[in-house]
Design a protein around this motif. Sequence first.
Motif, PDB file in Angstrom:
ATOM      1  N   LEU A 321      28.332  34.363  44.076  1.00 51.04           N
ATOM      2  CA  LEU A 321      29.406  34.220  45.070  1.00 51.04           C
ATOM      3  C   LEU A 321      29.911  32.779  45.136  1.00 51.04           C
ATOM      4  N   ASP A 322      29.000  31.806  45.047  1.00 52.96           N
ATOM      5  CA  ASP A 322      29.428  30.405  45.059  1.00 52.96           C
ATOM      6  C   ASP A 322      30.327  30.105  43.865  1.00 52.96           C
ATOM      7  N   HIS A 323      29.957  30.628  42.701  1.00 55.16           N
ATOM      8  CA  HIS A 323      30.779  30.408  41.507  1.00 55.16           C
ATOM      9  C   HIS A 323      32.131  31.094  41.651  1.00 55.16           C
ATOM     10  N   ILE A 324      32.109  32.297  42.219  1.00 53.54           N
ATOM     11  CA  ILE A 324      33.366  33.022  42.430  1.00 53.54           C
ATOM     12  C   ILE A 324      34.251  32.272  43.415  1.00 53.54           C
ATOM     13  N   GLU A 325      33.656  31.778  44.520  1.00 49.93           N
ATOM     14  CA  GLU A 325      34.444  31.067  45.520  1.00 49.93           C
ATOM     15  C   GLU A 325      35.059  29.801  44.933  1.00 49.93           C
ATOM     16  N   MET A 326      34.320  29.123  44.062  1.00 50.78           N
ATOM     17  CA  MET A 326      34.864  27.942  43.418  1.00 50.78           C
ATOM     18  C   MET A 326      36.057  28.312  42.531  1.00 50.78           C
ATOM     19  N   LYS A 327      35.919  29.415  41.806  1.00 53.08           N
ATOM     20  CA  LYS A 327      37.018  29.850  40.955  1.00 53.08           C
ATOM     21  C   LYS A 327      38.185  30.362  41.780  1.00 53.08           C
ATOM     22  N   VAL A 328      37.879  31.032  42.898  1.00 58.00           N
ATOM     23  CA  VAL A 328      38.952  31.491  43.791  1.00 58.00           C
ATOM     24  C   VAL A 328      39.754  30.298  44.303  1.00 58.00           C
ATOM     25  N   GLY A 460      58.193  44.538  40.673  1.00 60.58           N
ATOM     26  CA  GLY A 460      56.777  44.220  40.544  1.00 60.58           C
ATOM     27  C   GLY A 460      56.538  42.744  40.303  1.00 60.58           C
ATOM     28  N   ALA A 461      55.348  42.453  39.832  1.00 57.10           N
ATOM     29  CA  ALA A 461      54.934  41.064  39.667  1.00 57.10           C
ATOM     30  C   ALA A 461      53.999  40.941  38.479  1.00 57.10           C
ATOM     31  N   TRP A 462      53.970  39.735  37.929  1.00 55.73           N
ATOM     32  CA  TRP A 462      52.993  39.423  36.894  1.00 55.73           C
ATOM     33  C   TRP A 462      51.698  39.048  37.604  1.00 55.73           C
ATOM     34  N   VAL A 463      50.664  39.847  37.406  1.00 54.74           N
ATOM     35  CA  VAL A 463      49.393  39.663  38.103  1.00 54.74           C
ATOM     36  C   VAL A 463      48.366  39.136  37.104  1.00 54.74           C
ATOM     37  N   MET A 464      47.915  37.918  37.342  1.00 55.18           N
ATOM     38  CA  MET A 464      46.877  37.353  36.485  1.00 55.18           C
ATOM     39  C   MET A 464      45.498  37.852  36.919  1.00 55.18           C
ATOM     40  N   ASN A 465      45.269  37.909  38.218  1.00 55.68           N
ATOM     41  CA  ASN A 465      44.024  38.426  38.783  1.00 55.68           C
ATOM     42  C   ASN A 465      44.295  38.762  40.240  1.00 55.68           C
ATOM     43  N   ASP A 466      43.229  39.015  41.001  1.00 54.22           N
ATOM     44  CA  ASP A 466      43.411  39.400  42.403  1.00 54.22           C
ATOM     45  C   ASP A 466      43.910  38.256  43.281  1.00 54.22           C
TER      46      ASP A 466
END
Length: 627
Positions: A321-328, A460-466
Amino acid sequence: MAPLAALIAENARQIAKPSRKTIGPVIDAIAAAPGPQTQAFLEAWADKRLGRRKADGALFVLEKAGPDWRLIDPATGATAGTAPKDDIAQLRPNSGVRGLIASALVRFQLSDPDPARRGAALDALARTASAENLGPLRASLPGETDPELAARKARLERMLTLRFDPDPAARVAAIESFSGDLGLDVRAALNPLVATTRIAATAPPAGANIAAELVPGRDIDKAAAYALLVEAGLAPPRLSAADRRAALEAHVENGAVGGVPLADLDDEDARERAYAGLVSAGLARPAATAAEVDARLAAYRFFDIHAEADPAVTDAARATLDHIEMKVGAMQGLDLGLDALSLASIYFLAAIGLAITFGVMGVINMAHGEFIMMGAYTGYVVQQFVTDYTLSILIALPLAFGVTFAAGVAMERLVIRHLYNRPLETLLATFGISIALQQVAKNVFGTQARPLTAPGWLDGAWVMNDVVSISYIRIAIFVLALIFLGFFLWLMKRTRLGLEVRAVTQNPAMAASMGIKPDRINMLTFGLGSGIAGIAGVAIGLFAKVTSELGQDYIVQSFMTVVVGGVGNIWGTLAGAAMIGGLQKGIEWFNPSNTLAAQTYMIVFIIIFIQFRPRGIIALRGRAAGD
């Protein structure tokens, strides 16, 4: 008797009148029964195609046969004759029971020959996953032939593994595999693994996965710690000053309360003694004193306990989760940058025409926004005759340029050329023209917003990720802004008109002595700036409301873009648009609920900026600079 037939006969009453609270084990047992008819029976039950013969209570799968029902043996699939509808009670399980059946069917649908049904099964499994689904999902992985479905199955298998697998090592491996995955479903699955419950105890709970031990007054507020003790029934509640005062006032007798004279109640210790006297007499509820509170807090220890029992799992989940939050956070910065770039391209497109008229000619054109509005309405009119939205936009872009170019030339010939070097009169005249054009638009098109519809391929939109996405319309406007930047550079650097415009800008008298007609150049330059504003109007109208006030939403930002960037310099206009777009989005990020405040702060910043760089980011040389 086949296992399925035995299960149906044994549980016929529950199948006929199921309860969501008790039918689960029956459904699971049927789903586990071998044989090809198991799936058909569950599907018929869920689809309300199951019936019970009133005469003997036998269950059948039903098919319409004219006015009657065709009866099919659920265990063998063989036809068992027909029966009048009055002799059959059709089973209608409620939505809760149908949900349980649907969950049981997932294991069969995961290997269904139809890819659409396999995809639907994965969707259902993602919504209502359970430990029982993990085995069938794993069993379906080797035989999956569709690459997209195989990837979805593999991802969902890891999601179920981290939640339900009994092997901690497998769960940790699944958790670590999601490091850096920005999917919302991943965070939703990991957060419960690190969730904690706060407890008070005299010693660390045996076998508990302790997240942290809290010290009252340092890690947890003393009042909150004591409230936790009260909630757990480990300490009496504290008494508020108001409640104590009310109790004392209610029991005044003979000039005393609880054996303490009223004259002594100005002291805190005396008030506590008086209240204690009321408690001992049974006239008030017991309450903890400050000393008792401290004693209770000292007697207990406070812990945050993970709901997940395995420390290795919670450690892996926390690290992931810490790694994800950093990437978010990094992706949110990228998303903010894309938003700023998108807004900057809109401001640049709206301001490039003004950069020509105001920057090159020194004309303060307050009607510039109305040329943007005219371009948007031109696109709307074209779409009334051309229903193909792609073709209509391709027609509207050059037509909007032509209409606003002609309007700009007419305005320059009739008004502007008589007011050169008189900026105040120019401002007032163009402001009056702005109001007049708005009123004409209201008279022609009304006050309601008119639709300028984008082609379907811009939906629509170009979605790279969430986290990161940008609409295709914004991308198209960004590309259009780049095209106009290239066009303007080509026009000014590679054409005779551009050479003459630069000559008139730098020294009109010398240009005239070389045979260049400044009046003609001014006319064409003003028309060009107006025409580009018209094209900008078509682009802006694709995502903004097309009304008579459309231009007013962009005139201020257009002037700020030109002035901040540097009057009369296309690179300055580009820099100004980037600065203003980035600044506005940055301020909105700190205060997303108030865009008006963001614009206000932006204007204040620009006022301060101009105090230090009055000629903008890239200063102009020539006539406008001298003015």
